[in-house]
Design a protein around this motif. Structure first.
Motif, PDB file in Angstrom:
ATOM      1  N   ALA A  67     -10.403  -2.021  -1.702  1.00 59.28           N
ATOM      2  CA  ALA A  67     -10.572  -1.272  -2.950  1.00 59.28           C
ATOM      3  C   ALA A  67     -10.916   0.185  -2.654  1.00 59.28           C
ATOM      4  CB  ALA A  67     -11.673  -1.911  -3.796  1.00 59.28           C
ATOM      5  N   GLU A  68     -11.743   0.413  -1.637  1.00 60.54           N
ATOM      6  CA  GLU A  68     -12.139   1.780  -1.282  1.00 60.54           C
ATOM      7  C   GLU A  68     -10.945   2.640  -0.897  1.00 60.54           C
ATOM      8  OE1 GLU A  68     -14.901   1.288   1.914  1.00 60.54           O
ATOM      9  OE2 GLU A  68     -16.510   0.587   0.605  1.00 60.54           O
ATOM     10  N   ILE A  69      -9.958   2.037  -0.237  1.00 55.49           N
ATOM     11  CA  ILE A  69      -8.803   2.830   0.196  1.00 55.49           C
ATOM     12  C   ILE A  69      -7.582   2.632  -0.679  1.00 55.49           C
ATOM     13  CG2 ILE A  69      -9.571   3.077   2.573  1.00 55.49           C
ATOM     14  CD1 ILE A  69      -7.718   0.886   3.397  1.00 55.49           C
ATOM     15  N   GLY A  70      -7.730   1.877  -1.764  1.00 54.78           N
ATOM     16  CA  GLY A  70      -6.686   1.799  -2.783  1.00 54.78           C
ATOM     17  C   GLY A  70      -5.529   0.867  -2.502  1.00 54.78           C
ATOM     18  N   MET A  77      -4.961 -11.527  -2.620  1.00 55.59           N
ATOM     19  CA  MET A  77      -4.613 -11.694  -1.212  1.00 55.59           C
ATOM     20  C   MET A  77      -5.567 -12.654  -0.515  1.00 55.59           C
ATOM     21  SD  MET A  77      -3.791  -7.904   0.204  1.00 55.59           S
ATOM     22  CE  MET A  77      -2.458  -6.913  -0.438  1.00 55.59           C
ATOM     23  N   ARG A  78      -5.009 -13.395   0.437  1.00 45.94           N
ATOM     24  CA  ARG A  78      -5.825 -14.232   1.308  1.00 45.94           C
ATOM     25  C   ARG A  78      -6.367 -13.364   2.438  1.00 45.94           C
ATOM     26  NH1 ARG A  78      -3.997 -20.130   1.309  1.00 45.94           N
ATOM     27  NH2 ARG A  78      -2.897 -20.275  -0.678  1.00 45.94           N
ATOM     28  N   LYS A  79      -7.246 -13.922   3.227  1.00 48.59           N
ATOM     29  CA  LYS A  79      -7.914 -13.151   4.273  1.00 48.59           C
ATOM     30  C   LYS A  79      -6.906 -12.527   5.246  1.00 48.59           C
ATOM     31  CE  LYS A  79     -11.639 -13.271   7.620  1.00 48.59           C
ATOM     32  NZ  LYS A  79     -12.816 -13.997   8.073  1.00 48.59           N
ATOM     33  N   ALA A  80      -5.949 -13.293   5.726  1.00 47.73           N
ATOM     34  CA  ALA A  80      -4.966 -12.777   6.686  1.00 47.73           C
ATOM     35  C   ALA A  80      -4.143 -11.644   6.074  1.00 47.73           C
ATOM     36  CB  ALA A  80      -4.051 -13.896   7.155  1.00 47.73           C
ATOM     37  N   GLU A  81      -3.816 -11.765   4.794  1.00 42.03           N
ATOM     38  CA  GLU A  81      -3.064 -10.713   4.110  1.00 42.03           C
ATOM     39  C   GLU A  81      -3.889  -9.446   3.973  1.00 42.03           C
ATOM     40  OE1 GLU A  81      -0.212 -13.251   1.117  1.00 42.03           O
ATOM     41  OE2 GLU A  81      -2.356 -13.185   0.683  1.00 42.03           O
ATOM     42  N   LEU A  82      -5.170  -9.601   3.662  1.00 42.71           N
ATOM     43  CA  LEU A  82      -6.058  -8.440   3.558  1.00 42.71           C
ATOM     44  C   LEU A  82      -6.185  -7.725   4.906  1.00 42.71           C
ATOM     45  CD1 LEU A  82      -8.840 -10.017   1.340  1.00 42.71           C
ATOM     46  CD2 LEU A  82      -7.539  -7.951   0.768  1.00 42.71           C
ATOM     47  N   VAL A  83      -6.359  -8.488   5.969  1.00 42.67           N
ATOM     48  CA  VAL A  83      -6.471  -7.904   7.310  1.00 42.67           C
ATOM     49  C   VAL A  83      -5.199  -7.137   7.645  1.00 42.67           C
ATOM     50  CG1 VAL A  83      -6.594  -8.463   9.779  1.00 42.67           C
ATOM     51  CG2 VAL A  83      -8.138  -9.596   8.155  1.00 42.67           C
ATOM     52  N   ARG A  84      -4.046  -7.731   7.383  1.00 41.79           N
ATOM     53  CA  ARG A  84      -2.762  -7.065   7.666  1.00 41.79           C
ATOM     54  C   ARG A  84      -2.612  -5.805   6.841  1.00 41.79           C
ATOM     55  NH1 ARG A  84      -0.008 -11.363   8.125  1.00 41.79           N
ATOM     56  NH2 ARG A  84       0.244 -11.759   5.906  1.00 41.79           N
ATOM     57  N   ALA A  85      -2.970  -5.855   5.565  1.00 40.39           N
ATOM     58  CA  ALA A  85      -2.864  -4.672   4.689  1.00 40.39           C
ATOM     59  C   ALA A  85      -3.801  -3.561   5.141  1.00 40.39           C
ATOM     60  CB  ALA A  85      -3.167  -5.068   3.244  1.00 40.39           C
ATOM     61  N   LEU A  86      -5.014  -3.904   5.532  1.00 42.19           N
ATOM     62  CA  LEU A  86      -5.969  -2.896   5.990  1.00 42.19           C
ATOM     63  C   LEU A  86      -5.520  -2.256   7.307  1.00 42.19           C
ATOM     64  CD1 LEU A  86      -9.266  -4.757   5.095  1.00 42.19           C
ATOM     65  CD2 LEU A  86      -8.521  -2.570   4.170  1.00 42.19           C
ATOM     66  N   ARG A  87      -4.974  -3.053   8.193  1.00 39.70           N
ATOM     67  CA  ARG A  87      -4.518  -2.505   9.475  1.00 39.70           C
ATOM     68  C   ARG A  87      -3.294  -1.617   9.324  1.00 39.70           C
ATOM     69  NH1 ARG A  87      -5.451  -7.813  13.144  1.00 39.70           N
ATOM     70  NH2 ARG A  87      -7.623  -7.376  13.621  1.00 39.70           N
ATOM     71  N   SER A  88      -2.452  -1.918   8.362  1.00 38.92           N
ATOM     72  CA  SER A  88      -1.218  -1.132   8.222  1.00 38.92           C
ATOM     73  C   SER A  88      -1.369   0.060   7.290  1.00 38.92           C
ATOM     74  CB  SER A  88      -0.077  -2.032   7.733  1.00 38.92           C
ATOM     75  OG  SER A  88      -0.349  -2.494   6.425  1.00 38.92           O
ATOM     76  N   HIS A  89      -2.492   0.168   6.644  1.00 38.97           N
ATOM     77  CA  HIS A  89      -2.689   1.281   5.709  1.00 38.97           C
ATOM     78  C   HIS A  89      -3.077   2.542   6.414  1.00 38.97           C
ATOM     79  CE1 HIS A  89      -4.588   3.756   2.616  1.00 38.97           C
ATOM     80  NE2 HIS A  89      -3.644   3.251   1.862  1.00 38.97           N
TER      81      HIS A  89
END
Length: 89
Positions: A67-70, A77-89
């Motif tokens: 949420a902080e980075i939009g 999202m599930r945990k793995a999806e959140l991790v992937r999204a945060l790493r690729s952002h």
């Protein structure tokens, strides 16, 4: 290929261009380029390491960071999806 104009908010346009060519998002490239302009480029990579691996974070904490980075769609999202999204952002 013509150079992209990152706009006046990017303080190190050469580094921004290099990062964009490597595939980083506009936001990530601008963050890194601006951090590098405020200090030496070699020290930018050494600043991290305090947060730990995303795999060790709770889903609630991952969603808060997303949420902080939009990141859109984070609430479903599930945990793995959140991790992937945060790493690729």
């Amino acid at each position: 290929m013509p150079k992209r104009d990152p706009g006046p908010s990017v303080k190190d346009p050469d580094l921004y261009e290099k990062l964009r060519d490597e595939g980083d998002s506009k936001e990530k490239a601008a963050r890194i380029a601006n951090a590098a302009a405020g200090s030496s480029r070699s020290s930018v990579g050494r600043k991290g390491g305090k947060a730990g691996d995303y795999e060790d974070w709770t889903v609630e904490r991952l969603r808060k960071r997303a949420a902080e980075i939009g990141i859109e769609g984070r609430s479903s999202m599930r945990k793995a999806e959140l991790v992937r999204a945060l790493r690729s952002h």
